[in-house]
Design a protein around this motif. Structure first.
Motif, PDB file in Angstrom:
ATOM      1  N   GLN A  12       3.940   2.454  -5.601  1.00  0.00           N
ATOM      2  CA  GLN A  12       2.697   2.239  -6.629  1.00  0.00           C
ATOM      3  C   GLN A  12       2.753   3.267  -7.713  1.00  0.00           C
ATOM      4  O   GLN A  12       2.739   2.794  -8.976  1.00  0.00           O
ATOM      5  CB  GLN A  12       1.308   2.328  -6.233  1.00  0.00           C
ATOM      6  N   THR A  36      -2.645  -7.669  -4.396  1.00  0.00           N
ATOM      7  CA  THR A  36      -3.277  -6.883  -3.306  1.00  0.00           C
ATOM      8  C   THR A  36      -4.444  -7.482  -2.663  1.00  0.00           C
ATOM      9  O   THR A  36      -4.624  -7.442  -1.541  1.00  0.00           O
ATOM     10  CB  THR A  36      -3.503  -5.558  -3.684  1.00  0.00           C
ATOM     11  N   ARG A  37      -5.403  -7.803  -3.596  1.00  0.00           N
ATOM     12  CA  ARG A  37      -6.816  -8.480  -3.053  1.00  0.00           C
ATOM     13  C   ARG A  37      -6.341  -9.680  -2.032  1.00  0.00           C
ATOM     14  O   ARG A  37      -6.990  -9.645  -1.108  1.00  0.00           O
ATOM     15  CB  ARG A  37      -7.687  -8.897  -4.284  1.00  0.00           C
ATOM     16  N   LEU A  60      -8.395  -3.328  -7.451  1.00  0.00           N
ATOM     17  CA  LEU A  60      -6.983  -3.592  -6.983  1.00  0.00           C
ATOM     18  C   LEU A  60      -6.212  -4.881  -7.941  1.00  0.00           C
ATOM     19  O   LEU A  60      -7.239  -5.517  -8.384  1.00  0.00           O
ATOM     20  CB  LEU A  60      -6.870  -3.675  -5.597  1.00  0.00           C
ATOM     21  N   GLU A  61      -5.173  -4.824  -7.734  1.00  0.00           N
ATOM     22  CA  GLU A  61      -4.282  -6.137  -8.419  1.00  0.00           C
ATOM     23  C   GLU A  61      -4.732  -7.280  -7.568  1.00  0.00           C
ATOM     24  O   GLU A  61      -4.932  -7.080  -6.300  1.00  0.00           O
ATOM     25  CB  GLU A  61      -2.872  -5.930  -8.393  1.00  0.00           C
ATOM     26  N   GLU A  79      -8.447   0.982   1.124  1.00  0.00           N
ATOM     27  CA  GLU A  79      -8.168  -0.603   1.616  1.00  0.00           C
ATOM     28  C   GLU A  79      -6.918  -0.640   2.256  1.00  0.00           C
ATOM     29  O   GLU A  79      -6.913  -1.773   3.047  1.00  0.00           O
ATOM     30  CB  GLU A  79      -8.444  -1.199   0.240  1.00  0.00           C
ATOM     31  N   ASN A 130     -14.074  -1.275  -4.206  1.00  0.00           N
ATOM     32  CA  ASN A 130     -12.822  -1.400  -4.004  1.00  0.00           C
ATOM     33  C   ASN A 130     -11.544  -2.373  -4.539  1.00  0.00           C
ATOM     34  O   ASN A 130     -10.836  -2.288  -5.255  1.00  0.00           O
ATOM     35  CB  ASN A 130     -12.348  -0.616  -2.839  1.00  0.00           C
ATOM     36  N   THR A 146      -8.509   4.082  -8.848  1.00  0.00           N
ATOM     37  CA  THR A 146      -7.655   3.054  -8.301  1.00  0.00           C
ATOM     38  C   THR A 146      -7.021   3.588  -6.966  1.00  0.00           C
ATOM     39  O   THR A 146      -6.700   3.108  -6.037  1.00  0.00           O
ATOM     40  CB  THR A 146      -6.960   2.628  -9.305  1.00  0.00           C
ATOM     41  N   LEU A 174      -7.166   2.066  -3.375  1.00  0.00           N
ATOM     42  CA  LEU A 174      -5.938   1.622  -2.591  1.00  0.00           C
ATOM     43  C   LEU A 174      -5.614   2.355  -1.374  1.00  0.00           C
ATOM     44  O   LEU A 174      -5.344   1.512  -0.363  1.00  0.00           O
ATOM     45  CB  LEU A 174      -4.545   1.639  -3.704  1.00  0.00           C
ATOM     46  N   PHE A 199       0.752  -1.343   0.174  1.00  0.00           N
ATOM     47  CA  PHE A 199      -0.171  -0.060   0.132  1.00  0.00           C
ATOM     48  C   PHE A 199       0.910   1.387   0.000  1.00  0.00           C
ATOM     49  O   PHE A 199       0.271   2.348   0.223  1.00  0.00           O
ATOM     50  CB  PHE A 199      -0.824   0.145   1.165  1.00  0.00           C
TER      51      PHE A 199
END
Length: 151
Positions: A34, A106-107, A102-103, A51, A98, A44, A48, A29
């Motif tokens: 990023q 990341t999820r 995310l990628e 989350e 959200n 996005t 990010l 994060f």
């Protein structure tokens, strides 16, 4: 898992797992990293950020709970102090919209932090239930003893 099964080994294993997740979350994060890797859109970036805050807060709550358990097991906190100050705050789950932005890595990290939190919630709940039951039984035994002692 019954509260009597909470022991130093379980707490230490969970603590290690939480520390690793917290370090992974910090890396995942970090918006400076990023931004350098991609040109993500504003939505996005907001997803990010939101989350990331939820995930790191969740992990910090888990770490605080585990540190309280460690202190209790080491004799640095009484059971009363643990009961009063050691509660795990309520969870705020990730937002599906959200997560969709995310990628996948990341999820997966967010979901792993939610699973860890759920495990700790079960431990906390079981410990409190067992403690409440023990207190109720002790109270009832005391009242019975008083009733027979005065009869």
């Amino acid at each position: 898992m019954p509260a009597r099964d909470i022991n130093e080994e379980i707490i230490e294993d969970l603590y290690s797992e939480a520390l690793v997740l917290a370090d992974d979350a910090r890396a995942a994060f970090d918006l400076r990293v990023q931004d350098a890797r991609s040109h993500m859109g504003d939505l996005t970036r907001v997803a990010l950020s939101i989350e990331g805050l939820r995930t790191t807060t969740r992990l910090m709550h888990v770490l605080a709970w585990l540190l309280n358990q460690r202190a209790y097991l080491a004799g640095e906190l009484s059971e009363r102090q643990l009961e009063r100050c050691g509660a795990l705050p309520e969870e705020r789950e990730a937002d599906a919209d959200n997560l969709g932005r995310l990628e996948s890595e990341t999820r997966a990290l967010i979901e792993e932090s939610e699973r860890l939190h759920a495990r700790v919630v079960r431990l906390d709940r079981d410990w409190r239930l067992q403690r409440d039951e023990a207190t109720s039984v002790a109270s009832l035994q005391g009242r019975i003893a008083q009733a027979f002692a005065t009869a």
